[in-house]
Scaffold this active site. Structure first.
Site, PDB file in Angstrom:
ATOM      1  CG  ASN A  84      -1.833   1.109   1.068  1.00 30.89           C
ATOM      2  OD1 ASN A  84      -1.716   1.871   0.259  1.00 30.89           O
ATOM      3  ND2 ASN A  84      -2.971   0.985   1.862  1.00 30.89           N
ATOM      4  CG  ASP A  85       1.547   3.338   3.502  1.00 30.13           C
ATOM      5  OD1 ASP A  85       0.568   3.603   3.175  1.00 30.13           O
ATOM      6  OD2 ASP A  85       1.715   2.913   4.903  1.00 30.13           O
TER       7      ASP A  85
END
Lengths: 473, 98
Positions: free
Chosen positions: A394-395
């Site tokens: 995600n990040d």
């Protein structure tokens, strides 16, 4: 003569240990280096036993206890090392590390209770004992908490997130100091000693418990450095130069490794240790808010797009490791490769459950080493990529890190997956990543979401691809 | 003696700082695990305690437990590191066989 032999063996052991640590930092020499370090350790033990045999002798009782300890520790060590799955590596390292700290603690305890036996009287010995007990206890309880958190046995209680925890931790540190002073003042009483043991043990828990799961690797690396310090302190207690050198080397090298890991995660050591979970403060920092314009798609659509692609890049992340989907992923990529599609893997420096963990997992699943591309190599290639498959990351694929100076992620190195023609993101739900920050990637027109557990989605994808006739010769 | 030990501590630390300059992220996990195994060098302290204990049962017992913990760290640590690194190194070998 024995003295000369003892020094020679110690010198060789130190040399081999240093070469071992050095070699471990290069892919080609790493395995041999690890074996070299193991050999050095064996040599050091051999040298020590030989030295005592040649001087004071070793009693039958001593041999009995040595063999008992060796059997229990050795057998458990072998079993643990062989049984643990590769996905559990972070907690395994934490467990081993905690035991190292415990070992230093126990030796120092013995020396403090019976100073005459181990010739450990006087202020210098007491200070060494205090350092060994203090650092050993923090290493032990801290590592066990880290392991329990990574296993999901423990979560952070709310009050631990508050600032009050700093006061508690400071009180515990002061308590340890008071105990240490008491030990120096009153050599006959063991009250001070037990105060140090209890206060530093609790301090290890208090410091580690508030730290979030994704920061845990940094903490384990730091605790690993501590266990080196504890070993060096134990070296002062029993008067072993070899122990001091080896402990100091591990302590210093562990510190450097911790720093390197922090850099990779774009976190400072101070914020990891004292900041608590990043999400609590960062979510309001910028880029928050609800998602709009999410496109979700079926596994079938994804399979069709993959079939038409020429170049596919896989971005594996934490979610893939947690779902243990690396083997299913390998089957999917085998099918794609057999259809003549060019597949490579983009490995972010902190992909997986700790830095370098993803490489281990993919290697376990038989992914050829050459297909693993580091971030700097692969980023320029995304514009020429047809399909990117983001699996539980995600990040590390959040374009905000480059585009939005107000974002807490700004400046963190990320993979530029949005430059590819089509991006599929496999994710369990719309929950935020570890930073708690909204990911702009998910709203882009060329991104489609595939909701579900990574292992299940990949399994379905495999079936679809085979239905399309891929993977058949 | 003490000053001598401090020198050893200082030089050991400097050596440790120099040993690891650039580590590829691939190796962070194995390196951490390997360094961790080396920190189990406290086996030496545990052995010393046991050998010097004489007939002091408490020291014998503490030393023996300490030895168990340390060896668990050393043996488990080296083996698990080897398991990880074996996965990296077997790839080129297999390719040559093809």
């Amino acid at each position: 003569m024995t003295d000369l032999l003892k020094y020679a063996i110690e010198l060789v052991a130190v040399l081999l240990l240093a070469l071992g640590i050095k070699g471990l930092s290069k892919v080609r020499s790493a395995r041999g280096a690890n074996q070299l370090a193991a050999l050095a350790m064996g040599l050091a033990v051999f040298g020590l036993l030989l030295n005592y045999l040649g001087t004071s002798g070793i009693s039958i009782a001593a041999w009995t206890w040595i063999i008992a300890g060796t059997l229990v520790g050795g057998v458990l060590g072998v079993i643990t090392a062989q049984r643990v799955p590769m996905t559990s590596m972070p907690e395994t390292v934490a467990l081993f590390n905690g035991c190292g700290g415990m070992s230093s603690l126990l030796v120092a305890l013995a020396a403090a209770l019976y100073p005459a036996v181990l010739e450990a009287a006087g202020p210098v010995a007491v200070v060494s004992i205090v350092v060994s007990v203090f650092v050993g206890a923090i290493t032990f309880t801290g590592s066990i908490v880290a392991m329990a958190k990574l296993q999901g046995w423990l979560s952070t209680p709310d009050w631990m997130q508050s600032r009050a925890r700093h006061a508690v931790n400071i009180a515990l540190a002061v308590g340890s100091l008071v105990g240490a002073v008491e030990m120096l003042r009153n050599a006959d009483s063991s009250t001070g000693l037990w105060l140090v043991v209890v206060a530093s043990g609790l301090l290890g828990i208090g410091v580690t418990l508030p730290i979030g799961g994704a920061d845990m690797p940094v903490v384990i690396s730091l605790l690993n450095s501590y266990s080196g310090v504890a070993a060096a302190a134990a070296g002062f207690v029993v008067g072993s130069q070899l122990l001091i050198v080896a402990g100091a080397m591990v302590g210093a090298a562990g510190l450097i490794l911790t720093q390197v890991m922090c850099n990779g995660m774009n976190r400072s050591l101070v914020s990891v240790l004292f900041g608590g979970a990043l999400g609590a403060t960062a979510a309001t920092g910028g880029g928050g808010g609800e998602y709009t314009n999410i496109t979700s798609c079926s596994v079938e659509e994804c399979a069709l797009t993959l079939e038409a692609a020429e170049r596919v890049v896989i971005v594996p992340g934490y979610g893939l490791a947690v779902a243990q989907a690396q083997h299913t992923l390998r089957e999917v990529t085998r099918v794609l490769e057999s259809a003549g599609i060019d597949v490579s893997y983009a490995i972010h420096p902190v992909a997986g459950r700790m830095p370098g963990h993803m490489n281990v997992l993919l290697a376990e699943a038989d992914v050829p080493y050459e297909q693993l591309q580091e971030m700097d190599q692969i980023n320029p290639e995304f514009p020429a990529t047809d399909v990117v498959l983001v699996l539980g990351a995600n990040d590390v694929v959040n374009p905000q890190a480059k585009s939005d100076p107000n974002s807490p992620l700004y400046g963190m190195p990320v993979l530029d997956v949005q430059d590819a023609r089509t991006v599929f993101v496999v994710k369990r739900g719309m929950s935020a990543g570890y930073s708690g920050i909204k990911n702009d990637l998910f709203e882009l027109a060329n991104t489609s979401m595939l909701f579900g557990d990574a292992k299940k989605v990949l399994g379905d994808l495999l079936v679809e691809l085979k239905d399309l006739g891929l993977g058949k010769k | 003696m003490f000053v001598e030990f401090l020198w050893v501590l200082l030089l050991g630390s400097l050596l440790g700082l120099e040993l690891i300059g650039k580590v590829p992220p691939t190796l962070h996990t194995p390196l951490m695990s390997g360094a961790n195994a080396i920190s189990g060098i406290t086996v030496l302290a545990a052995l010393t305690a046991i050998i010097k204990a004489g007939d002091n049962t408490v020291v014998l017992l503490l030393g023996s437990i300490s030895l168990g913990f340390a060896l668990f760290n050393v043996i488990g640590g080296f083996l698990v590191t080897d398991r990880m690194l074996a996965m990296f190194s077997r790839k080129p070998a297999r390719k040559e066989n093809r």
